[in-house]
Scaffold this motif. Structure first.
Motif, PDB file in Angstrom:
ATOM      1  N   ALA A  45       0.824  -1.209   0.000  1.00 10.44           N
ATOM      2  CA  ALA A  45       0.000   0.000   0.000  1.00 10.44           C
ATOM      3  C   ALA A  45       0.859   1.261   0.000  1.00 10.44           C
ATOM      4  CB  ALA A  45      -0.940  -0.009   1.206  1.00 10.44           C
ATOM      5  N   LEU A  46       1.965   1.251   0.731  1.00 13.13           N
ATOM      6  CA  LEU A  46       2.867   2.397   0.733  1.00 13.13           C
ATOM      7  C   LEU A  46       3.480   2.590  -0.653  1.00 13.13           C
ATOM      8  CD1 LEU A  46       4.579   1.937   4.209  1.00 13.13           C
ATOM      9  CD2 LEU A  46       3.105   3.849   3.516  1.00 13.13           C
ATOM     10  N   ALA A  47       3.892   1.509  -1.286  1.00 14.59           N
ATOM     11  CA  ALA A  47       4.460   1.610  -2.638  1.00 14.59           C
ATOM     12  C   ALA A  47       3.412   2.138  -3.614  1.00 14.59           C
ATOM     13  CB  ALA A  47       4.990   0.251  -3.090  1.00 14.59           C
ATOM     14  N   ASP A  48       2.178   1.646  -3.508  1.00 21.13           N
ATOM     15  CA  ASP A  48       1.084   2.133  -4.362  1.00 21.13           C
ATOM     16  C   ASP A  48       0.843   3.620  -4.127  1.00 21.13           C
ATOM     17  OD1 ASP A  48       0.718  -0.418  -5.336  1.00 21.13           O
ATOM     18  OD2 ASP A  48      -1.130  -0.795  -4.204  1.00 21.13           O
ATOM     19  N   GLY A  49       0.863   4.039  -2.854  1.00 20.31           N
ATOM     20  CA  GLY A  49       0.589   5.425  -2.503  1.00 20.31           C
ATOM     21  C   GLY A  49       1.600   6.396  -3.067  1.00 20.31           C
ATOM     22  N   LEU A  50       2.825   5.922  -3.271  1.00 20.79           N
ATOM     23  CA  LEU A  50       3.870   6.786  -3.820  1.00 20.79           C
ATOM     24  C   LEU A  50       3.641   7.085  -5.299  1.00 20.79           C
ATOM     25  CD1 LEU A  50       7.064   5.255  -2.165  1.00 20.79           C
ATOM     26  CD2 LEU A  50       5.892   7.378  -1.556  1.00 20.79           C
ATOM     27  N   GLY A  51       2.849   6.259  -5.958  1.00 16.79           N
ATOM     28  CA  GLY A  51       2.689   6.405  -7.396  1.00 16.79           C
ATOM     29  C   GLY A  51       1.419   7.098  -7.854  1.00 16.79           C
ATOM     30  N   VAL A  52       0.663   7.699  -6.961  1.00 17.17           N
ATOM     31  CA  VAL A  52      -0.622   8.273  -7.386  1.00 17.17           C
ATOM     32  C   VAL A  52      -0.608   9.790  -7.521  1.00 17.17           C
ATOM     33  CG1 VAL A  52      -1.959   6.346  -6.466  1.00 17.17           C
ATOM     34  CG2 VAL A  52      -1.579   8.371  -5.055  1.00 17.17           C
ATOM     35  N   GLY A  53       0.509  10.432  -7.251  1.00 18.41           N
ATOM     36  CA  GLY A  53       0.605  11.870  -7.449  1.00 18.41           C
ATOM     37  C   GLY A  53       0.115  12.725  -6.294  1.00 18.41           C
ATOM     38  N   ALA A  54      -0.174  12.147  -5.160  1.00 18.51           N
ATOM     39  CA  ALA A  54      -0.579  12.925  -3.985  1.00 18.51           C
ATOM     40  C   ALA A  54       0.658  13.511  -3.320  1.00 18.51           C
ATOM     41  CB  ALA A  54      -1.335  12.038  -2.992  1.00 18.51           C
ATOM     42  N   ASP A  55       0.462  14.580  -2.550  1.00 21.38           N
ATOM     43  CA  ASP A  55       1.610  15.166  -1.858  1.00 21.38           C
ATOM     44  C   ASP A  55       1.780  14.644  -0.443  1.00 21.38           C
ATOM     45  OD1 ASP A  55      -0.570  16.444  -0.746  1.00 21.38           O
ATOM     46  OD2 ASP A  55       0.290  18.443  -0.843  1.00 21.38           O
ATOM     47  N   ARG A  56       0.778  13.851   0.033  1.00 14.06           N
ATOM     48  CA  ARG A  56       0.868  13.286   1.385  1.00 14.06           C
ATOM     49  C   ARG A  56       0.282  11.886   1.413  1.00 14.06           C
ATOM     50  NH1 ARG A  56      -1.780  16.678   5.993  1.00 14.06           N
ATOM     51  NH2 ARG A  56      -3.622  16.567   4.705  1.00 14.06           N
ATOM     52  N   ILE A  57       0.848  11.077   2.282  1.00 12.95           N
ATOM     53  CA  ILE A  57       0.256   9.789   2.645  1.00 12.95           C
ATOM     54  C   ILE A  57      -0.060   9.897   4.125  1.00 12.95           C
ATOM     55  CG2 ILE A  57       0.611   7.314   2.916  1.00 12.95           C
ATOM     56  CD1 ILE A  57       2.589   7.454   0.569  1.00 12.95           C
ATOM     57  N   LEU A  58      -1.322   9.732   4.463  1.00 17.44           N
ATOM     58  CA  LEU A  58      -1.766   9.771   5.853  1.00 17.44           C
ATOM     59  C   LEU A  58      -2.076   8.351   6.298  1.00 17.44           C
ATOM     60  CD1 LEU A  58      -4.205  12.818   5.627  1.00 17.44           C
ATOM     61  CD2 LEU A  58      -1.808  12.803   6.351  1.00 17.44           C
ATOM     62  N   VAL A  59      -1.386   7.901   7.326  1.00 14.38           N
ATOM     63  CA  VAL A  59      -1.600   6.556   7.852  1.00 14.38           C
ATOM     64  C   VAL A  59      -2.498   6.680   9.074  1.00 14.38           C
ATOM     65  CG1 VAL A  59      -0.510   4.471   8.741  1.00 14.38           C
ATOM     66  CG2 VAL A  59       0.660   5.831   6.983  1.00 14.38           C
ATOM     67  N   ASP A  60      -3.740   6.226   8.919  1.00 12.35           N
ATOM     68  CA  ASP A  60      -4.740   6.305   9.982  1.00 12.35           C
ATOM     69  C   ASP A  60      -4.633   5.049  10.850  1.00 12.35           C
ATOM     70  OD1 ASP A  60      -6.958   6.596  11.595  1.00 12.35           O
ATOM     71  OD2 ASP A  60      -8.413   6.562   9.957  1.00 12.35           O
TER      72      ASP A  60
END
Length: 127
Positions: A45-60
Motif C-alpha cells: 500500500a505504501l508503494a502504491d501510494g507513492l505512485g498516485v501523485g498525492a503530496d501526502r500519505i496519511l496513515v490512519d
C-alpha cells in the motif's frame, strides 16, 4: 491505488489496509495487528501510494491495535521513500499501545503525528 482493502476477506486475517483518496492525500487506514507476519499489505500500500501523485500519505492508526518492530521499520522505510519522492508520510490516531512503542523508540519524533484523521486532513503545513 486499488481501493480494495488488503488482507480483508482472507480467513483469519489479523491485519488490513484500506486505501482511499481524500483532499489530495492518500489515506491508508490500518486495522488489527501489524507485525512480521502481516506487514506485506502495508509495504504494498505504501508503494502504491507513492505512485498516485498525492503530496501526502496519511496513515490512519485508529484501528491499529498492535505494531511491532517490523511494522515500525516498514513505516520508517515508507517515510524515507516518500521523502525521496517529495511526499510527506504522516500518522494519525495512534492508540495507546502503539503510541507507547513509538514513544519508547523515539519514532514519534520522526513522524508528524496527528490526534485523528480529521486533524491530519485539516493540517496543510508543508513541513
Amino acid at each position: 491505488m486499488t481501493g480494495q482493502p488488503a488482507g480483508e476477506g482472507v480467513p483469519g486475517a489479523r491485519f488490513t489496509v484500506r486505501e482511499r483518496a481524500a483532499d489530495g492525500a492518500v489515506v491508508l487506514a490500518l486495522a488489527g495487528e501489524l507485525d512480521h507476519d502481516t506487514a506485506d499489505p502495508l509495504r504494498e500500500a505504501l508503494a502504491d501510494g507513492l505512485g498516485v501523485g498525492a503530496d501526502r500519505i496519511l496513515v490512519d492508526c485508529a484501528e491499529l491495535r498492535f505494531c511491532d518492530s517490523t511494522g515500525l521499520n516498514v513505516l520508517l522505510r515508507g517515510r524515507l521513500a516518500a521523502q525521496d519522492s517529495g511526499i510527506r508520510l504522516e500518522l494519525a490516531a495512534l492508540q495507546p499501545p502503539v503510541a507507547r512503542m513509538f514513544h519508547i523508540t523515539g519514532a514519534d519524533g520522526v513522524f508528524r503525528v496527528h490526534a485523528d484523521l480529521a486533524e491530519a486532513l485539516a493540517d496543510r503545513r508543508q513541513t
